[in-house]
Write an enzyme that holds these catalytic residues in place. Structure first.
Site, PDB file in Angstrom:
ATOM      1  N   TYR A   1      -2.985  -3.353 -16.050  1.00 32.67           N
ATOM      2  CA  TYR A   1      -4.042  -3.045 -15.086  1.00 32.67           C
ATOM      3  C   TYR A   1      -3.590  -1.941 -14.133  1.00 32.67           C
ATOM      4  CZ  TYR A   1      -7.059  -3.311 -11.031  1.00 32.67           C
ATOM      5  OH  TYR A   1      -7.895  -2.963  -9.991  1.00 32.67           O
TER       6      TYR A   1
ATOM      7  N   ARG B   1      -0.102  -6.346  -0.430  1.00 31.99           N
ATOM      8  CA  ARG B   1      -0.497  -6.298   0.985  1.00 31.99           C
ATOM      9  C   ARG B   1      -1.929  -6.765   1.196  1.00 31.99           C
ATOM     10  NH1 ARG B   1      -1.481  -0.461   2.769  1.00 31.99           N
ATOM     11  NH2 ARG B   1      -3.328  -0.952   1.540  1.00 31.99           N
TER      12      ARG B   1
ATOM     13  N   ARG C   1     -12.141 -10.588  -5.240  1.00 29.81           N
ATOM     14  CA  ARG C   1     -11.316  -9.865  -6.206  1.00 29.81           C
ATOM     15  C   ARG C   1      -9.984 -10.580  -6.390  1.00 29.81           C
ATOM     16  NH1 ARG C   1     -13.110  -4.981  -3.075  1.00 29.81           N
ATOM     17  NH2 ARG C   1     -11.096  -5.131  -2.006  1.00 29.81           N
TER      18      ARG C   1
ATOM     19  N   PHE D   1       4.280  15.500  -0.958  1.00 30.47           N
ATOM     20  CA  PHE D   1       3.134  14.787  -1.527  1.00 30.47           C
ATOM     21  C   PHE D   1       3.579  13.498  -2.216  1.00 30.47           C
ATOM     22  CE2 PHE D   1       0.385  13.850  -5.141  1.00 30.47           C
ATOM     23  CZ  PHE D   1      -0.885  13.910  -4.607  1.00 30.47           C
TER      24      PHE D   1
END
Length: 415
Positions: free
Chosen positions: A171, A218, A228, A288
């Protein structure tokens, strides 16, 4: 309240002050929109409106890579908005997801029936498509390919729970690992990074998995409240009968044990993340990649053995976030941050935790991979009241706290 917390950490106050007076420009230079087309300006506005954690770092990238990753993000945000919209019947949603990448070749396609908060990227998808075709051809294949694979992957778990660790990894691969792979291919396609960065899909995948697993850990309570379920049954079923039972006060000890096991699983990815970042040469690309990674390790440290995960959202302080952002400009500095927070987890491993030995082993591997001569230190003191007041008044006078909050909320959502 968060500002008052910062006052007890002078190093963070210093970082906040530096952020205000130009320090942020070295890490995240402002993106000049003067020469942009009208549709590209709209795309950057949509990026700012919809991104929780990537807007600032995307706009700090060098050259044409900035636009490529902005469009890449918006295409995947549009795809994700379809997947998240529970008002779309699965008979329509499944083919929409599987065929979404084809919309990049249809300049007129848009969707106006979504009820999601980010629906603007679907309603004005022609603007995104137009700028997609303005990109250099080397970026087209990457964006279309990742969109195709992610769309197919999203249908796999549309009506299926995550049971095993293997399914959890699968997933996370579909929703984040593929993003890491796509970004890496874009880095290489731009010429700013070596071809090996885009070719090593295993490392790129694990960069994405580390961030996604951290977010899932978290956000336990927020996800449960919205129906969910992203924690793998193979782990939580050891401790409770239902995933929602972890939120019950009577199960607090078992819940924390479950939490620690998942954090241990995520920490296994730290050595690969460090190896990946060791291959990045361009400064803007490094920033980044590094900033979300150090935010993730700090978040895991804050969540470890912390029952507050089951009663609210655990966050790092704004000043702490800014300090890490400004201190993530080299591999050795990133290693120091990784080493510090991993050491903090190692130091707090409870003897009665059923995963204690495994956590020690994983932490030792992470610590070995992040050895450095650099040092990341934190301080926590309570200065005299007159000093605190002076610092607060000085900060208010220069009106910078809202700017810090905007950056922080981009990573962690609203307070």
């Amino acid at each position: 309240m968060d500002f008052l917390k910062a006052l007890t950490h002078p190093d963070e106050v210093y970082a906040l002050i530096r952020f205000k007076f130009g320090g942020c420009e070295a890490v995240m230079p402002k993106n000049d929109q003067v020469s942009m087309s009208a549709t590209l300006k709209r795309c950057y506005n949509y990026l700012t409106e919809t991104s929780r954690s990537f807007s600032a770092v995307i706009q700090a990238l060098d050259g044409e890579l900035r636009d490529a990753i902005c469009i890449f993000y918006l295409v995947l945000r549009a795809l994700d908005t379809v997947e998240d919209d529970m008002t779309i019947d699965n008979k329509l949603k499944i083919p929409m997801l599987k065929n979404f990448y084809k919309n990049l070749q249809d300049p007129q396609w848009h969707f106006t029936e979504s009820k999601e908060k980010d629906r603007i990227v679907l309603e004005d998808f022609p603007a995104i498509t137009r700028e997609f075709h303005e990109l250099a051809g080397v970026y087209h294949e990457v964006i279309s390919d990742i969109c195709c694979k992610m769309g197919h992957g999203m249908t796999v778990f549309l009506d299926r729970d995550i049971d095993t660790i293997e399914e959890w990894n699968e997933y996370c691969h579909y929703v984040a690992g593929l993003v890491g792979i796509g970004l890496s291919r874009l880095f290489s396609a731009s010429g700013l990074e070596d071809p090996c960065v885009g070719k090593d899909t295993a490392l790129a995948n694990n960069m994405g998995l580390f961030l996604q697993k951290t977010n899932i850990i978290r956000d336990y309570l927020e996800d449960i409240l919205q129906g969910r379920k992203f924690w793998p049954k193979a782990v939580w079923s050891k401790y409770v009968e239902q995933l929602t039972d972890l939120a019950l006060e009577k199960n607090r000890t078992q819940a924390v044990h479950c939490l620690n096991e998942l954090i241990t699983n995520a920490l296994e990815l730290v050595p690969d993340c460090i190896t990946y970042m060791s291959r990045i040469h361009n400064q803007s690309v490094f920033n980044f990649c590094a900033i979300p990674q150090v935010m993730a390790i700090a978040t895991l440290e804050r969540c470890y053995n912390n029952p507050a995960v089951f009663t609210g959202v655990v966050k790092i302080r704004k000043g702490e976030a800014v300090k890490m952002m400004m201190g993530s400009t080299s591999l050795e500095k990133v290693k120091a941050i990784m080493y510090h927070f991993t050491s903090e987890i190692y130091r707090r491993i409870p003897e009665n935790d059923p995963n204690a030995e495994r956590t020690r082993q994983v932490c030792m591997k992470a610590l070995a991979s992040s050895q450095t001569t650099q040092e990341y230190t934190t301080s926590s003191i309570y200065p005299p009241l007159y000093v605190s007041c002076a610092m607060m008044l000085w900060a208010i006078a220069y009106n910078y706290w809202s700017q810090i909050s905007a950056f922080y909320n981009d990573f962690f959502g609203e307070d």
